[in-house]
Scaffold this active site. Structure first.
Site, PDB file in Angstrom:
ATOM      1  CG  ASP A 195     -14.984  -0.745   8.588  1.00 50.29           C
ATOM      2  OD1 ASP A 195     -13.950  -1.696   8.303  1.00 50.29           O
ATOM      3  OD2 ASP A 195     -15.332  -0.662   9.343  1.00 50.29           O
ATOM      4  CE  LYS A 208     -14.606  -2.266  11.847  1.00 56.30           C
ATOM      5  NZ  LYS A 208     -15.426  -1.338  12.566  1.00 56.30           N
TER       6      LYS A 208
HETATM    7  N1  NDP Z   1      -8.287   4.564  11.368  1.00 53.92           N
HETATM    8  C1  NDP Z   1      -8.840   3.637  12.734  1.00 53.92           C
HETATM    9  O1  NDP Z   1      -9.824   4.413  13.437  1.00 53.92           O
HETATM   10  C2  NDP Z   1      -9.053   2.236  12.362  1.00 53.92           C
HETATM   11  C3  NDP Z   1      -8.119   1.577  11.350  1.00 53.92           C
HETATM   12  N2  NDP Z   1      -8.342   0.090  11.432  1.00 53.92           N
HETATM   13  C4  NDP Z   1      -6.908  -0.270  10.060  1.00 53.92           C
HETATM   14  O2  NDP Z   1      -6.709   0.157  10.190  1.00 53.92           O
HETATM   15  C5  NDP Z   1      -5.438   0.661   9.108  1.00 53.92           C
HETATM   16  C6  NDP Z   1      -4.699   1.252   8.539  1.00 53.92           C
HETATM   17  O3  NDP Z   1      -5.418   2.468   8.646  1.00 53.92           O
HETATM   18  P1  NDP Z   1      -4.798   4.028   8.285  1.00 53.92           P
HETATM   19  O4  NDP Z   1      -3.678   4.290   9.084  1.00 53.92           O
HETATM   20  O5  NDP Z   1      -5.933   4.615   8.540  1.00 53.92           O
HETATM   21  O6  NDP Z   1      -4.781   3.571   7.098  1.00 53.92           O
HETATM   22  P2  NDP Z   1      -3.631   5.260   6.077  1.00 53.92           P
HETATM   23  O7  NDP Z   1      -3.832   5.049   4.405  1.00 53.92           O
HETATM   24  O8  NDP Z   1      -3.495   6.622   6.392  1.00 53.92           O
HETATM   25  O9  NDP Z   1      -2.062   4.464   5.960  1.00 53.92           O
HETATM   26  C7  NDP Z   1      -2.551   3.493   5.630  1.00 53.92           C
HETATM   27  C8  NDP Z   1      -0.343   2.621   4.636  1.00 53.92           C
HETATM   28  O10 NDP Z   1      -0.003   1.417   4.402  1.00 53.92           O
HETATM   29  C9  NDP Z   1       0.470   2.352   3.452  1.00 53.92           C
HETATM   30  N3  NDP Z   1       0.065   0.806   2.556  1.00 53.92           N
HETATM   31  C10 NDP Z   1      -0.825   0.917   1.703  1.00 53.92           C
HETATM   32  N4  NDP Z   1      -0.114  -0.248   1.017  1.00 53.92           N
HETATM   33  C11 NDP Z   1       0.839  -0.238   1.651  1.00 53.92           C
HETATM   34  C12 NDP Z   1       1.365  -2.484   0.819  1.00 53.92           C
HETATM   35  N5  NDP Z   1       1.467  -2.584   0.135  1.00 53.92           N
HETATM   36  N6  NDP Z   1       3.183  -2.120   1.456  1.00 53.92           N
HETATM   37  C13 NDP Z   1       2.848  -0.888   2.450  1.00 53.92           C
HETATM   38  N7  NDP Z   1       2.558  -0.596   2.472  1.00 53.92           N
HETATM   39  C14 NDP Z   1       2.038   0.063   2.470  1.00 53.92           C
HETATM   40  C15 NDP Z   1       0.422   3.411   3.236  1.00 53.92           C
HETATM   41  O11 NDP Z   1       2.116   3.818   2.819  1.00 53.92           O
HETATM   42  P3  NDP Z   1       1.879   4.524   1.467  1.00 53.92           P
HETATM   43  O12 NDP Z   1       1.213   5.865   2.062  1.00 53.92           O
HETATM   44  O13 NDP Z   1       3.290   4.464   1.385  1.00 53.92           O
HETATM   45  O14 NDP Z   1       1.260   3.809   0.390  1.00 53.92           O
HETATM   46  C16 NDP Z   1       0.851   4.076   4.153  1.00 53.92           C
HETATM   47  O15 NDP Z   1       0.975   3.870   5.237  1.00 53.92           O
HETATM   48  C17 NDP Z   1      -6.173  -0.053   8.189  1.00 53.92           C
HETATM   49  O16 NDP Z   1      -6.270  -1.134   7.725  1.00 53.92           O
HETATM   50  C18 NDP Z   1      -8.048   0.160   8.989  1.00 53.92           C
HETATM   51  O17 NDP Z   1      -9.266  -0.496   8.614  1.00 53.92           O
HETATM   52  C19 NDP Z   1      -8.740   0.112  12.353  1.00 53.92           C
HETATM   53  C20 NDP Z   1      -9.228  -0.394  13.460  1.00 53.92           C
HETATM   54  C21 NDP Z   1      -9.641   1.874  13.437  1.00 53.92           C
HETATM   55  N1  LIG Z   2     -12.912   2.648   9.516  1.00 54.19           N
HETATM   56  C1  LIG Z   2     -13.282   1.777  10.864  1.00 54.19           C
HETATM   57  C2  LIG Z   2     -12.371   2.348  11.409  1.00 54.19           C
HETATM   58  C3  LIG Z   2     -12.174   0.769  12.583  1.00 54.19           C
HETATM   59  O1  LIG Z   2     -12.117  -0.318  11.836  1.00 54.19           O
HETATM   60  C4  LIG Z   2     -14.638   2.189  11.298  1.00 54.19           C
HETATM   61  O2  LIG Z   2     -15.895   3.410  11.104  1.00 54.19           O
HETATM   62  O3  LIG Z   2     -15.015   2.100  12.553  1.00 54.19           O
END
Ligand code: NDP
Ligand SMILES: N[C@@H](CC=O)C(=O)O
Ligand code: NA
Length: 914
Positions: free
Chosen positions: A771, A775
């Protein structure tokens, strides 16, 4: 003498100039009347010099022997009052479609408080078609015309029985039966001849109006109001035109109206619409939609105060409401605007209806009989619109309309410039095949002429042009006659466009932002209309784009959210809480039109209710289908700006960005996969983004909601040179090493980071350093380095045996390695250091690194807490002291907030106020 005193000078005479004419009188010495042709003077006197002279100049002249009769006639004529006291109403077929509706119409006109009323009615709905059908059957020698005529009789009989009683009913039925018998005889004649002349046809079809007018007048009389009914064939005289239309003969119609009124004096007249007579007293009609025309002509003849056209819509819409859900009813339109709109098929009056009333500045009001609370649309002079300068650009365009199924014909060649007669040749050829030219455009270079014709006519047009220009084509003077099929015209109409700078810019800008290509442009010299030609498939989107630009909030954005997981769901909740404020304060109108996960999706045509989307997804959700989702977000609603927000961590979803951007869909994402994937694809994406009007924002991919990407872009765009970017880029790893201080085991702290929502869906993406490497790649590429993920050496913190296990197994078995971690921590502590996982973009040496390092406890990297990220930009400007951004770099709220910021950035790029 009574004559002089009984004729009020305010009355006007058979002449159509608008102002009341003065009457000259010579009491006691009346010998003759003279109406001087071409002068507005009605002369009554004994001027012997005039008698017998120049008789061709006199419309009326009389000897003393006929004086008494003429005086009486004049008195009677003079008693037809004219002017604003008259209110004209017109009720179409649906308004008088049943007995209840006829009663309702009766109630409406009785309630109208105008001093005098003339009500024009169409036939009951479907009756005109039934009448045409009678003719068709009879001339096809189909005996069933008799049964069909019975149905006509029955319909009117039962309506009369519902509405009338006693003598009224008996009188109506007597007339009805007589008419039906006459029709039977006439249809029999048509049957025998196997043919119906136009006048026979007109005579037959006009009966619908005769019956509805009589029915309505009887209904009005029932309420105790004196009321006459008018067979307008006794009054309206029209001449046929070469284009199968009719021109009213106002002078003769006026004469006949005066005469009719002298015998039917009444302040309430129910008149037949649609039908009229020729000067030779042959029944005719005003053609389709003729009742509106009847009302307008009667309005002009009486110089009425207002003409109200009652229909079944609330008024004239700013665009076809079937295509633009948010089309609004226009309160006022100028005559010219109504004209332009009607040409483009808007549900307005036929242009010919406007001509008679325009002459006398009579407003036409279009009202809905089924919604009396709606004020309707008033069509009147622009003078009644208030101060135009006070109104914003947005109000300068009144309406938008489209015409589909067109083809553009482009005649091009150097031999056209400066050659008189080329246009004549082109359009002569088009005329020869009877095609209708809908729009013409020629730039002043004269090298090409381009025009639009209905698609179905383009083949013939092309053949005609190729034949006409054979020689010029062979000689190369004309290089090509190109046909561009599948086109649509989009027109913007508004009288104030003529005096308001910036309207066309706004229009074109709206189209550009919706990624719609304009193929040709034309503007009427009146400037009331700007016409553009677009691809047929873009027609509705173009209409919505321009409509929303002028009518909706400047920035109405349709959103599709992919991935309602931790970040996606938090974003939806933030949107729920903030959309009303954004709309009210910033005029930003955000509508979530769809939400999809990997298994189910929820689509809405008007906007998902964000208070209950979780429940709705369960109850109304359907099987996820990314293509369908995209089509829905882009096409199935009324909002032109679309954005897809990808909140997944999925590479497959990210692989669609290029196509989405190409189709004009903006993309916003916290997903790092696209920008850290194969360099070629990244480059393709960014190149497209820079070439188009579509936007791609990804601030949350680095440092979550912290302004990292925007800071870097700001430095670069203002000419700074980036030397090095170094920092703690992982919220998860930051949290882990900030909290792994001896009290809790390493695996426990990892679990805490996961539970706090800092980790990736698979926590090994964080622990493996991938990850952070992503970045680093994102920032490196942003800084101009052409690095692949594989170019970055990554120090992984995932024990080799757990690399290929499931995320759950990884978490489960992680405690086995707690001892190793404790040892590493203690070693560092022994030297007064802490462990920190850092990433470096070394722009000078064009490389990136990602590793676990030790830092002295005093080092800024050692001072962090929680999920803090810290990013230090060393640049030419910030060489001695780096520019530092620090703060929580992971977590649901801050990340969703970062994505939300990108959405608002998009809104401001689309024109939202700052
Ligand atoms: N957590 C953080 O602090 C941060 C996160 N991010 C980014 O945010 C994004 C989301 O993270 P997060 O919310 O924690 O992840 P989650 O696992 O909580 O959510 C992922 C979602 O994506 C959906 N999904 C996965 N594959 C598909 C697909 N092929 N088509 C449609 N929907 C899909 C899943 O749906 P289903 O359940 O139906 O499979 C789920 O709703 C990531 O890219 C992460 O890197 C960026 C910065 C910070
Ligand atoms: N998993 C990532 C979320 C943001 O990109 C982190 O821990 O920084
Ligand atoms: Na960020």
């Amino acid at each position: 003498m009574a004559f002089a005193s009984s004729v009020s000078p305010s009355y006007s005479f058979p002449n159509l100039s608008s102002k009341p004419r003065k009457i000259l009188t010579a009491p006691n010495k009346i010998h003759h009347f003279t109406l001087l042709q071409n002068t507005p003077i009605f002369r009554i006197g004994c001027d012997s010099k005039l008698r017998g002279r120049n008789s061709s100049n006199y419309n009326i002249s009389a000897s003393a022997t006929t004086t008494d009769t003429l005086i009486n006639e004049a008195l009677e004529k003079a008693q037809l009052p004219k002017g604003g006291t008259w209110s004209i109403h017109k009720f179409g077929g649906t308004c008088v479609g049943t007995s209840e509706r006829i009663q309702n119409v009766g109630d409406i006109v009785v309630k109208d408080e105008s001093e005098r009323k003339l009500v024009v009615v169409s036939a009951m709905s479907k009756v005109t078609d039934m009448m045409y059908d009678l003719i068709f059957r009879a001339q096809s020698r189909d005996d069933s015309y008799i049964i069909a005529l019975d149905a006509v009789l029955e319909k009117h009989k039962s309506t009369a029985i519902d509405l009338l009683q006693g003598d009224d009913l008996a009188n109506f039925l007597t007339r009805l039966h007589k008419d039906i018998n006459d029709l039977k005889a006439m249809l029999r004649a048509i049957y025998v001849a196997g043919h119906a002349t136009e006048s026979f046809t007109d005579f037959v079809v006009g009966h619908g109006e005769l019956w509805s007018a009589q029915l309505l007048s009887a209904v009005v009389r029932k309420s105790g109001i004196e009321c006459s009914w008018m067979d307008t064939r006794d009054v309206l005289v029209v001449n046929p035109t070469s284009t199968n239309q009719v021109d009213p003969d106002y002078l003769e119609s006026n004469n006949r109206l005066e005469k009719w009124y002298s015998k039917n004096k009444s302040d309430m007249i129910i008149a037949t619409g649609f039908i009229a007579t020729t000067p030779q007293n042959i029944p005719t009609t005003l053609k389709r939609d003729g009742s509106d025309f009847s009302a307008a002509i009667m309005g002009a003849l009486l110089e009425a105060g207002q003409v109200t056209i009652w229909t079944d819509v609330d008024g004239v819409y700013s665009a076809d409401p079937r295509k633009v859900n948010e089309a609004v009813i226009l309160e006022k339109l100028s005559y010219q605007e109504a004209w332009e709109m009607s040409y483009f098929g808007a549900n307005v009056l036929h242009p010919r209806t406007i001509i008679p009333v325009m002459k006398y500045d009579i407003p036409i009001v279009i009202r809905n009989i089924f919604n009396l609370s709606a004020p309707g649309t008033m069509i009147c002079q622009t003078g009644d619109f208030g101060n135009v300068d006070d109104q914003p650009v947005g109000s300068s365009v009144k309406g938008f309309a489209t015409i589909d199924n067109l083809a553009l014909v482009n005649v091009e060649g150097t031999g056209m410039a400066g050659v008189p007669g080329t246009a004549n040749e082109i359009f002569g050829a088009v005329k020869d095949v009877g095609a209708n030219v809908i729009m013409i455009s020629q730039a002043s270079s004269e090298h090409s002429v381009c025009f639009a014709v209905p698609e179905k006519e383009v083949k013939a047009v092309r053949a005609a042009l190729e034949s006409r220009f054979r020689q010029a084509l062979d000689a190369g003077r004309i290089s090509q006659i190109a046909i561009i099929p599948n086109c649509s015209i989009l027109a913007a109409v508004g009288q104030k466009m003529a005096s308001t700078p910036g309207v066309s810019a706004t229009l074109f800008n709206a189209l550009a932002k919706a990624n719609i290509n304009i193929r040709a442009i034309a503007q009427g010299c009146s400037e009331y209309n700007i016409t553009v030609v677009v691809k047929r498939e873009d027609s509705i989107r173009a209409l919505r784009a321009v409509h929303s630009r002028f009518y909706l909030s400047r920035t109405t954005i349709a959103m599709g959210i992919i991935g309602p997981g931790l970040i996606g769901a938090t974003l939806l909740d933030q949107l729920r809480d903030q959309t009303a404020v954004l709309k009210e304060k910033f005029n930003i109108d955000l509508r979530v039109m769809g939400i999809t996960g990997s298994k189910t999706m929820l689509l809405s045509d008007t906007g998902v209710d964000l208070a209950i989307w979780r429940d709705d997804q369960k109850t109304k959700g359907e099987k996820a289908d990314l293509q369908k989702f995209e089509n829905h977000i882009r096409g199935n609603h009324f909002i032109p700006n679309t954005v897809i927000v990808d909140c997944t961590a999925d590479s497959y979803v990210a692989s669609h960005y290029h196509e989405w951007l190409r189709r004009g869909i903006h993309v916003i994402t916290p997903n790092k996969k696209a920008n850290s994937g194969p360099f070629e694809q990244y480059l393709k994406l960014r190149t497209l983004q820079r070439q188009s009007y579509t936007h791609y924002f990804y601030e949350a991919t680095v440092g979550a909601g912290l302004p990292i990407i925007s800071t870097l872009q700001g430095l670069l765009e203002t000419g700074d040179k980036i030397l090095r970017i170094e920092g703690i880029f992982s919220g998860t790893l930051s949290y882990i090493f900030n909290n792994f201080a001896g009290e809790r085991a390493f695996s426990e702290v990892v679990k805490e980071a996961k539970d706090a929502g800092y980790t990736e869906p698979d926590p090994r993406d964080d622990l493996s350093g991938t990850d952070v490497a992503r970045k680093v790649i994102i920032l490196a590429r942003e800084s101009g380095l052409k690095l692949e993920l594989s170019d970055i050496p990554i120090q992984s913190l995932v024990p080799e045996p757990l690399k290929d296990r499931s995320p759950e197994e990884y978490m489960h078995q992680l405690p086995q390695y707690d001892q190793d971690w404790s040892k590493q921590r203690q070693e560092a502590e022994a030297t007064g250091e802490v462990l920190r996982y850092v990433g470096v973009v070394d722009v000078v040496n064009k490389k990136g690194t990602v590793e676990l390092r030790r830092y002295k406890k005093e080092h800024p990297f050692a001072q962090l807490s929680g999920s803090d990220n810290i990013i230090a930009f060393s640049t030419q400007r910030y060489e001695k002291q780096p520019l530092i951004v620090r703060g929580p770099g992971a977590g649901a709220e801050v990340t969703a907030g970062g994505v939300f910021c990108d959405i608002l950035r998009l809104a401001s790029y689309l024109g939202a106020p700052s």
